[in-house]
Design a protein around this motif. Structure first.
Motif, PDB file in Angstrom:
ATOM      1  N   ALA A   1      37.303  33.643  19.372  1.00  0.00           N
ATOM      2  CA  ALA A   1      38.265  33.697  20.475  1.00  0.00           C
ATOM      3  C   ALA A   1      38.068  34.970  21.298  1.00  0.00           C
ATOM      4  CB  ALA A   1      39.686  33.619  19.947  1.00  0.00           C
ATOM      5  N   ALA A   2      37.917  36.095  20.644  1.00  0.00           N
ATOM      6  CA  ALA A   2      37.736  37.364  21.362  1.00  0.00           C
ATOM      7  C   ALA A   2      36.420  37.372  22.122  1.00  0.00           C
ATOM      8  CB  ALA A   2      37.788  38.530  20.381  1.00  0.00           C
ATOM      9  N   GLN A   3      35.390  36.824  21.517  1.00  0.00           N
ATOM     10  CA  GLN A   3      34.101  36.773  22.191  1.00  0.00           C
ATOM     11  C   GLN A   3      34.144  35.839  23.393  1.00  0.00           C
ATOM     12  OE1 GLN A   3      31.538  35.772  18.929  1.00  0.00           O
ATOM     13  NE2 GLN A   3      31.519  37.858  18.145  1.00  0.00           N
ATOM     14  N   ALA A   4      34.891  34.735  23.280  1.00  0.00           N
ATOM     15  CA  ALA A   4      35.036  33.812  24.410  1.00  0.00           C
ATOM     16  C   ALA A   4      35.825  34.463  25.540  1.00  0.00           C
ATOM     17  CB  ALA A   4      35.726  32.530  23.948  1.00  0.00           C
ATOM     18  N   VAL A   5      36.884  35.187  25.194  1.00  0.00           N
ATOM     19  CA  VAL A   5      37.681  35.871  26.221  1.00  0.00           C
ATOM     20  C   VAL A   5      36.816  36.891  26.948  1.00  0.00           C
ATOM     21  CG1 VAL A   5      39.582  37.502  26.580  1.00  0.00           C
ATOM     22  CG2 VAL A   5      39.923  35.492  25.156  1.00  0.00           C
ATOM     23  N   GLU A   6      36.025  37.643  26.216  1.00  0.00           N
ATOM     24  CA  GLU A   6      35.171  38.648  26.849  1.00  0.00           C
ATOM     25  C   GLU A   6      34.131  37.991  27.754  1.00  0.00           C
ATOM     26  OE1 GLU A   6      32.393  42.521  25.882  1.00  0.00           O
ATOM     27  OE2 GLU A   6      32.954  41.196  24.247  1.00  0.00           O
ATOM     28  N   ALA A   7      33.516  36.917  27.310  1.00  0.00           N
ATOM     29  CA  ALA A   7      32.518  36.224  28.135  1.00  0.00           C
ATOM     30  C   ALA A   7      33.145  35.655  29.401  1.00  0.00           C
ATOM     31  CB  ALA A   7      31.846  35.119  27.321  1.00  0.00           C
ATOM     32  N   LEU A   8      34.298  35.010  29.253  1.00  0.00           N
ATOM     33  CA  LEU A   8      34.990  34.461  30.430  1.00  0.00           C
ATOM     34  C   LEU A   8      35.426  35.565  31.386  1.00  0.00           C
ATOM     35  CD1 LEU A   8      37.124  31.661  28.752  1.00  0.00           C
ATOM     36  CD2 LEU A   8      35.169  31.362  30.291  1.00  0.00           C
ATOM     37  N   ALA A   9      35.824  36.701  30.838  1.00  0.00           N
ATOM     38  CA  ALA A   9      36.242  37.822  31.679  1.00  0.00           C
ATOM     39  C   ALA A   9      35.064  38.368  32.478  1.00  0.00           C
ATOM     40  CB  ALA A   9      36.865  38.923  30.822  1.00  0.00           C
ATOM     41  N   LEU A  10      33.912  38.462  31.861  1.00  0.00           N
ATOM     42  CA  LEU A  10      32.744  38.946  32.594  1.00  0.00           C
ATOM     43  C   LEU A  10      32.354  37.983  33.711  1.00  0.00           C
ATOM     44  CD1 LEU A  10      30.591  40.370  29.673  1.00  0.00           C
ATOM     45  CD2 LEU A  10      31.831  41.643  31.422  1.00  0.00           C
ATOM     46  N   ILE A  11      32.409  36.688  33.431  1.00  0.00           N
ATOM     47  CA  ILE A  11      32.116  35.682  34.457  1.00  0.00           C
ATOM     48  C   ILE A  11      33.140  35.760  35.586  1.00  0.00           C
ATOM     49  CG2 ILE A  11      32.029  33.192  34.901  1.00  0.00           C
ATOM     50  CD1 ILE A  11      30.862  32.930  32.032  1.00  0.00           C
ATOM     51  N   THR A  12      34.413  35.922  35.225  1.00  0.00           N
ATOM     52  CA  THR A  12      35.474  36.024  36.226  1.00  0.00           C
ATOM     53  C   THR A  12      35.267  37.255  37.109  1.00  0.00           C
ATOM     54  OG1 THR A  12      37.026  34.901  34.777  1.00  0.00           O
ATOM     55  CG2 THR A  12      37.972  36.212  36.554  1.00  0.00           C
ATOM     56  N   GLY A  13      34.940  38.375  36.509  1.00  0.00           N
ATOM     57  CA  GLY A  13      34.709  39.597  37.284  1.00  0.00           C
ATOM     58  C   GLY A  13      33.517  39.472  38.216  1.00  0.00           C
ATOM     59  N   LEU A  14      32.444  38.867  37.716  1.00  0.00           N
ATOM     60  CA  LEU A  14      31.272  38.667  38.573  1.00  0.00           C
ATOM     61  C   LEU A  14      31.592  37.714  39.719  1.00  0.00           C
ATOM     62  CD1 LEU A  14      28.401  38.492  35.933  1.00  0.00           C
ATOM     63  CD2 LEU A  14      28.897  40.334  37.555  1.00  0.00           C
ATOM     64  N   TYR A  15      32.357  36.653  39.422  1.00  0.00           N
ATOM     65  CA  TYR A  15      32.753  35.740  40.490  1.00  0.00           C
ATOM     66  C   TYR A  15      33.628  36.459  41.522  1.00  0.00           C
ATOM     67  CZ  TYR A  15      34.990  32.279  43.311  1.00  0.00           C
ATOM     68  OH  TYR A  15      35.455  31.604  44.402  1.00  0.00           O
ATOM     69  N   LEU A  16      34.582  37.236  41.054  1.00  0.00           N
ATOM     70  CA  LEU A  16      35.458  37.957  41.980  1.00  0.00           C
ATOM     71  C   LEU A  16      34.642  38.875  42.885  1.00  0.00           C
ATOM     72  CD1 LEU A  16      38.251  38.695  43.030  1.00  0.00           C
ATOM     73  CD2 LEU A  16      38.424  40.356  41.164  1.00  0.00           C
ATOM     74  N   ALA A  17      33.657  39.563  42.317  1.00  0.00           N
ATOM     75  CA  ALA A  17      32.823  40.465  43.111  1.00  0.00           C
ATOM     76  C   ALA A  17      32.012  39.702  44.161  1.00  0.00           C
ATOM     77  CB  ALA A  17      31.894  41.262  42.201  1.00  0.00           C
ATOM     78  N   ALA A  18      31.555  38.514  43.822  1.00  0.00           N
ATOM     79  CA  ALA A  18      30.717  37.727  44.736  1.00  0.00           C
ATOM     80  C   ALA A  18      31.515  36.723  45.557  1.00  0.00           C
ATOM     81  CB  ALA A  18      29.645  36.998  43.927  1.00  0.00           C
ATOM     82  N   SER A  19      32.799  36.572  45.299  1.00  0.00           N
ATOM     83  CA  SER A  19      33.595  35.519  45.931  1.00  0.00           C
ATOM     84  C   SER A  19      33.626  35.550  47.461  1.00  0.00           C
ATOM     85  CB  SER A  19      35.016  35.518  45.373  1.00  0.00           C
ATOM     86  OG  SER A  19      35.711  36.688  45.725  1.00  0.00           O
ATOM     87  N   PRO A  20      33.597  36.710  48.105  1.00  0.00           N
ATOM     88  CA  PRO A  20      33.588  36.657  49.568  1.00  0.00           C
ATOM     89  C   PRO A  20      32.378  35.896  50.125  1.00  0.00           C
ATOM     90  CG  PRO A  20      34.167  38.850  48.837  1.00  0.00           C
ATOM     91  CD  PRO A  20      33.735  38.083  47.617  1.00  0.00           C
ATOM     92  N   TRP A  21      31.252  35.977  49.443  1.00  0.00           N
ATOM     93  CA  TRP A  21      30.053  35.295  49.905  1.00  0.00           C
ATOM     94  C   TRP A  21      30.000  33.861  49.386  1.00  0.00           C
ATOM     95  CZ3 TRP A  21      30.538  40.311  48.470  1.00  0.00           C
ATOM     96  CH2 TRP A  21      30.318  41.248  49.484  1.00  0.00           C
ATOM     97  N   ILE A  22      30.588  33.613  48.219  1.00  0.00           N
ATOM     98  CA  ILE A  22      30.617  32.255  47.674  1.00  0.00           C
ATOM     99  C   ILE A  22      31.639  31.402  48.415  1.00  0.00           C
ATOM    100  CG2 ILE A  22      31.174  30.882  45.623  1.00  0.00           C
ATOM    101  CD1 ILE A  22      30.089  33.247  43.939  1.00  0.00           C
TER     102      ILE A  22
END
Length: 147
Positions: free
Chosen positions: A28-49
């Protein structure tokens, strides 16, 4: 402020580190961390996406907030006993992402920016809360491996 030179050998500190290590080694903790990293990367790139990179102030905000979210949540798996308080920073970053389209001055394309930031911010906020709550887990909730 002085610190005791033998604090590293204190039995409570060793028990707490062991508990945090057990918590972060769960799927569960590893899944939360992986999803959080994906979410952060998406947020950073979201203006262009999502197509609102012309809104410079919000685009820069999302880029910086997304990278900060990645940094906050990225170190939790490897050094949770020293960084678990940063999960609360991730909660604040998620909340900021939700309100940013209304707070940041300048023209806003409300359909894309608001939907993007509210959904991404809500996901980031929930993931930050999930990671922060793992610190408060009781030892009995983390199962010992069977022998």
């Amino acid at each position: 402020m002085t610190t005791h030179p033998n604090i590293e050998h204190h039995p409570d500190l060793a028990e707490m580190r062991t508990r945090f290590e057990r918590v972060t080694s769960t799927p569960a903790a590893q899944a939360v961390e992986a999803l959080a990293l994906i979410t952060g990367l998406y947020l950073a790139a979201s203006p262009w996406i999502a197509g609102f990179s012309v809104l410079t102030s919000l685009a820069v905000n999302n880029l910086i907030t997304g990278l900060a979210f990645c940094l906050c949540m990225g170190g939790l798996g490897s050094a949770y006993e020293r960084t678990h308080a940063m999960a609360w920073t991730a909660v604040v970053l998620g909340a900021w992402t939700i309100v940013a389209p209304w707070v940041i001055a300048g023209p806003m394309d409300f359909t894309r920016t608001v939907l993007n930031n509210v959904i991404t911010g809500a996901v980031a906020l929930c993931l930050g809360l999930a990671m922060a709550m793992m610190a408060g887990r009781d030892n009995r909730t983390v199962r010992e491996p069977r022998r």
